[in-house]
Design a protein around this motif. Structure first.
Motif, PDB file in Angstrom:
ATOM      1  N   GLU A 100      44.192 -39.796  11.704  1.00  0.00           N
ATOM      2  CA  GLU A 100      43.825 -41.215  11.605  1.00  0.00           C
ATOM      3  C   GLU A 100      42.352 -41.418  11.271  1.00  0.00           C
ATOM      4  OE1 GLU A 100      46.501 -43.824  14.575  1.00  0.00           O
ATOM      5  OE2 GLU A 100      45.356 -42.267  15.603  1.00  0.00           O
ATOM      6  N   ILE A 101      41.521 -40.425  11.571  1.00  0.00           N
ATOM      7  CA  ILE A 101      40.084 -40.601  11.344  1.00  0.00           C
ATOM      8  C   ILE A 101      39.707 -40.222   9.917  1.00  0.00           C
ATOM      9  CG2 ILE A 101      39.549 -40.226  13.767  1.00  0.00           C
ATOM     10  CD1 ILE A 101      38.604 -37.423  13.077  1.00  0.00           C
ATOM     11  N   ASP A 102      38.570 -40.737   9.473  1.00  0.00           N
ATOM     12  CA  ASP A 102      38.067 -40.423   8.142  1.00  0.00           C
ATOM     13  C   ASP A 102      37.894 -38.906   8.012  1.00  0.00           C
ATOM     14  OD1 ASP A 102      35.510 -39.856   6.337  1.00  0.00           O
ATOM     15  OD2 ASP A 102      36.395 -41.745   5.671  1.00  0.00           O
ATOM     16  N   PRO A 103      38.367 -38.309   6.901  1.00  0.00           N
ATOM     17  CA  PRO A 103      38.261 -36.858   6.729  1.00  0.00           C
ATOM     18  C   PRO A 103      36.841 -36.321   6.912  1.00  0.00           C
ATOM     19  CG  PRO A 103      39.741 -37.756   5.088  1.00  0.00           C
ATOM     20  CD  PRO A 103      39.131 -38.939   5.797  1.00  0.00           C
ATOM     21  N   GLU A 104      35.842 -37.073   6.479  1.00  0.00           N
ATOM     22  CA  GLU A 104      34.468 -36.604   6.640  1.00  0.00           C
ATOM     23  C   GLU A 104      34.087 -36.511   8.113  1.00  0.00           C
ATOM     24  OE1 GLU A 104      31.504 -38.592   4.372  1.00  0.00           O
ATOM     25  OE2 GLU A 104      32.510 -38.252   2.458  1.00  0.00           O
ATOM     26  N   HIS A 105      34.588 -37.443   8.908  1.00  0.00           N
ATOM     27  CA  HIS A 105      34.342 -37.402  10.344  1.00  0.00           C
ATOM     28  C   HIS A 105      35.039 -36.191  10.957  1.00  0.00           C
ATOM     29  CE1 HIS A 105      34.584 -39.574  14.518  1.00  0.00           C
ATOM     30  NE2 HIS A 105      33.711 -38.586  14.504  1.00  0.00           N
ATOM     31  N   LYS A 106      36.263 -35.969  10.541  1.00  0.00           N
ATOM     32  CA  LYS A 106      37.003 -34.813  11.050  1.00  0.00           C
ATOM     33  C   LYS A 106      36.267 -33.525  10.697  1.00  0.00           C
ATOM     34  CE  LYS A 106      40.962 -31.895  10.289  1.00  0.00           C
ATOM     35  NZ  LYS A 106      42.077 -31.545   9.407  1.00  0.00           N
ATOM     36  N   HIS A 107      35.793 -33.415   9.452  1.00  0.00           N
ATOM     37  CA  HIS A 107      35.097 -32.207   9.015  1.00  0.00           C
ATOM     38  C   HIS A 107      33.863 -31.946   9.867  1.00  0.00           C
ATOM     39  CE1 HIS A 107      36.935 -32.745   4.721  1.00  0.00           C
ATOM     40  NE2 HIS A 107      37.808 -32.382   5.619  1.00  0.00           N
ATOM     41  N   ALA A 108      33.263 -33.021  10.384  1.00  0.00           N
ATOM     42  CA  ALA A 108      32.027 -32.876  11.158  1.00  0.00           C
ATOM     43  C   ALA A 108      32.275 -32.385  12.580  1.00  0.00           C
ATOM     44  CB  ALA A 108      31.276 -34.203  11.191  1.00  0.00           C
ATOM     45  N   ILE A 109      33.481 -32.620  13.110  1.00  0.00           N
ATOM     46  CA  ILE A 109      33.739 -32.286  14.516  1.00  0.00           C
ATOM     47  C   ILE A 109      34.845 -31.256  14.708  1.00  0.00           C
ATOM     48  CG2 ILE A 109      33.016 -34.591  15.253  1.00  0.00           C
ATOM     49  CD1 ILE A 109      35.997 -35.257  15.669  1.00  0.00           C
ATOM     50  N   SER A 110      35.452 -30.807  13.640  1.00  0.00           N
ATOM     51  CA  SER A 110      36.622 -29.937  13.751  1.00  0.00           C
ATOM     52  C   SER A 110      36.278 -28.509  14.182  1.00  0.00           C
ATOM     53  CB  SER A 110      37.369 -29.880  12.416  1.00  0.00           C
ATOM     54  OG  SER A 110      36.642 -29.089  11.489  1.00  0.00           O
ATOM     55  N   HIS A 111      37.328 -27.767  14.522  1.00  0.00           N
ATOM     56  CA  HIS A 111      37.214 -26.347  14.849  1.00  0.00           C
ATOM     57  C   HIS A 111      36.635 -25.569  13.675  1.00  0.00           C
ATOM     58  CE1 HIS A 111      40.978 -27.402  13.019  1.00  0.00           C
ATOM     59  NE2 HIS A 111      41.396 -26.165  12.897  1.00  0.00           N
ATOM     60  N   ARG A 112      36.998 -26.010  12.461  1.00  0.00           N
ATOM     61  CA  ARG A 112      36.494 -25.336  11.263  1.00  0.00           C
ATOM     62  C   ARG A 112      34.996 -25.603  11.094  1.00  0.00           C
ATOM     63  NH1 ARG A 112      40.618 -26.624   8.396  1.00  0.00           N
ATOM     64  NH2 ARG A 112      41.679 -24.735   9.101  1.00  0.00           N
ATOM     65  N   ALA A 113      34.562 -26.828  11.410  1.00  0.00           N
ATOM     66  CA  ALA A 113      33.140 -27.152  11.326  1.00  0.00           C
ATOM     67  C   ALA A 113      32.344 -26.345  12.348  1.00  0.00           C
ATOM     68  CB  ALA A 113      32.934 -28.647  11.561  1.00  0.00           C
ATOM     69  N   ASP A 114      32.914 -26.168  13.535  1.00  0.00           N
ATOM     70  CA  ASP A 114      32.263 -25.392  14.589  1.00  0.00           C
ATOM     71  C   ASP A 114      32.092 -23.942  14.139  1.00  0.00           C
ATOM     72  OD1 ASP A 114      31.201 -24.759  17.123  1.00  0.00           O
ATOM     73  OD2 ASP A 114      33.181 -24.238  17.907  1.00  0.00           O
ATOM     74  N   ALA A 115      33.162 -23.368  13.601  1.00  0.00           N
ATOM     75  CA  ALA A 115      33.088 -21.980  13.134  1.00  0.00           C
ATOM     76  C   ALA A 115      32.127 -21.859  11.958  1.00  0.00           C
ATOM     77  CB  ALA A 115      34.483 -21.496  12.726  1.00  0.00           C
ATOM     78  N   PHE A 116      32.168 -22.840  11.065  1.00  0.00           N
ATOM     79  CA  PHE A 116      31.321 -22.767   9.880  1.00  0.00           C
ATOM     80  C   PHE A 116      29.842 -22.888  10.244  1.00  0.00           C
ATOM     81  CE2 PHE A 116      29.383 -24.144   5.899  1.00  0.00           C
ATOM     82  CZ  PHE A 116      29.865 -23.155   5.056  1.00  0.00           C
ATOM     83  N   ALA A 117      29.534 -23.695  11.268  1.00  0.00           N
ATOM     84  CA  ALA A 117      28.141 -23.816  11.714  1.00  0.00           C
ATOM     85  C   ALA A 117      27.616 -22.455  12.161  1.00  0.00           C
ATOM     86  CB  ALA A 117      28.044 -24.823  12.840  1.00  0.00           C
ATOM     87  N   LYS A 118      28.465 -21.690  12.815  1.00  0.00           N
ATOM     88  CA  LYS A 118      28.072 -20.347  13.259  1.00  0.00           C
ATOM     89  C   LYS A 118      27.921 -19.414  12.059  1.00  0.00           C
ATOM     90  CE  LYS A 118      30.402 -21.053  17.681  1.00  0.00           C
ATOM     91  NZ  LYS A 118      31.584 -20.758  18.506  1.00  0.00           N
ATOM     92  N   LEU A 119      28.783 -19.595  11.057  1.00  0.00           N
ATOM     93  CA  LEU A 119      28.698 -18.771   9.852  1.00  0.00           C
ATOM     94  C   LEU A 119      27.397 -19.073   9.095  1.00  0.00           C
ATOM     95  CD1 LEU A 119      30.454 -16.754   8.083  1.00  0.00           C
ATOM     96  CD2 LEU A 119      30.992 -18.762   6.708  1.00  0.00           C
ATOM     97  N   VAL A 120      27.086 -20.355   8.964  1.00  0.00           N
ATOM     98  CA  VAL A 120      25.874 -20.780   8.270  1.00  0.00           C
ATOM     99  C   VAL A 120      24.643 -20.170   8.937  1.00  0.00           C
ATOM    100  CG1 VAL A 120      24.367 -22.748   7.831  1.00  0.00           C
ATOM    101  CG2 VAL A 120      26.807 -22.888   7.302  1.00  0.00           C
ATOM    102  N   LYS A 121      24.616 -20.237  10.257  1.00  0.00           N
ATOM    103  CA  LYS A 121      23.482 -19.701  11.001  1.00  0.00           C
ATOM    104  C   LYS A 121      23.308 -18.209  10.755  1.00  0.00           C
ATOM    105  CE  LYS A 121      21.474 -19.749  15.651  1.00  0.00           C
ATOM    106  NZ  LYS A 121      21.677 -20.176  17.062  1.00  0.00           N
ATOM    107  N   ALA A 122      24.437 -17.531  10.547  1.00  0.00           N
ATOM    108  CA  ALA A 122      24.402 -16.084  10.390  1.00  0.00           C
ATOM    109  C   ALA A 122      24.067 -15.627   8.966  1.00  0.00           C
ATOM    110  CB  ALA A 122      25.740 -15.490  10.810  1.00  0.00           C
ATOM    111  N   VAL A 123      24.598 -16.313   7.954  1.00  0.00           N
ATOM    112  CA  VAL A 123      24.489 -15.738   6.603  1.00  0.00           C
ATOM    113  C   VAL A 123      23.758 -16.587   5.563  1.00  0.00           C
ATOM    114  CG1 VAL A 123      26.602 -14.396   6.928  1.00  0.00           C
ATOM    115  CG2 VAL A 123      26.740 -16.641   5.827  1.00  0.00           C
ATOM    116  N   PHE A 124      23.392 -17.846   5.877  1.00  0.00           N
ATOM    117  CA  PHE A 124      22.702 -18.663   4.876  1.00  0.00           C
ATOM    118  C   PHE A 124      21.232 -18.853   5.264  1.00  0.00           C
ATOM    119  CE2 PHE A 124      27.105 -20.254   3.996  1.00  0.00           C
ATOM    120  CZ  PHE A 124      27.157 -19.846   2.670  1.00  0.00           C
TER     121      PHE A 124
END
Length: 206
Positions: free
Chosen positions: A182-206
């Motif tokens: 029901e929520i805007d996809p951009e909002h979901k992307h910001a709080i999702s499990h995938r966003a959480d994992a990706f934040a950790k990936l970004v910190k590690a490799v970018f």
């Protein structure tokens, strides 16, 4: 120190269009040209692992054979009252119907299976659940990195919303009253499990 990713082509080891759309939106700001395993005509390896990490590595290793760095995602729904199921079998509960491919999966049936099992436990059943996302990054020379993210929430019934995919219509994140569908996809992307994992990936490799 983790090896850093340099801008260039990155193979997303998935044939799931919903996942591809989300991951592509996450990596492109970092100069990565995201191409899918399907774009390269790569087969889908059999996911024989018993954990998200094992399955993510199976897919990423297979895609890294293309000669490009490969990123894979293995994610799923874990329901507390069901002992963490469906877990790594999240997609399997949405049996393929009529023809092979993600478009053939019956997610309403999968959501119904979960709800049916919870309903059998009575009206006071614990409806807490979490989405888990494990990302595996594999370089063609064999170096590997695995990170995991999650989002806590609870399950609702009946399904609501048409903006998400998979189990999104029955999942309400902690602190929210709308489902992921029901929520805007951009909002979901910001709080999702995938966003959480990706934040950790970004910190590690970018």
């Amino acid at each position: 120190m983790t090896r850093k990713l340099t801008p260039g082509k990155l193979v997303l080891a998935s044939h799931n269009k919903g996942k591809l759309k989300e991951i592509r939106a996450l990596v492109e700001p970092y100069g990565m040209e995201a191409i899918s395993a399907a774009d390269l005509g790569l087969p889908e390896p059999e996911e024989t692992g018993t954990t998200f990490a094992e399955n993510a590595l199976i897919k990423a290793r297979s895609a890294a054979a293309s000669g490009y760095v490969a990123l894979s995602d293995d994610s799923g729904l874990q329901v507390a009252a069901l002992g963490g199921r469906p877990g790594v079998y999240t997609a399997d509960w949405a049996e393929r119907q009529w023809f092979e491919g993600e478009a053939g999966r019956d997610w309403y049936m999968a959501m119904g299976k979960v709800e049916g099992m919870l309903a059998e436990m009575g009206p006071d059943v614990d409806r807490s659940a979490r989405f888990v996302c494990t990302l595996a990054l594999v370089w063609p020379d064999g170096e590997e990195l695995v990170v995991e993210g999650e989002v806590q929430g609870s399950l609702t019934w009946p399904p609501r919303g048409a903006l998400g995919f998979g189990y999104d219509p029955v999942f309400v994140a902690k602190g929210m009253d709308q489902t992921f569908a029901e929520i805007d996809p951009e909002h979901k992307h910001a709080i999702s499990h995938r966003a959480d994992a990706f934040a950790k990936l970004v910190k590690a490799v970018f």
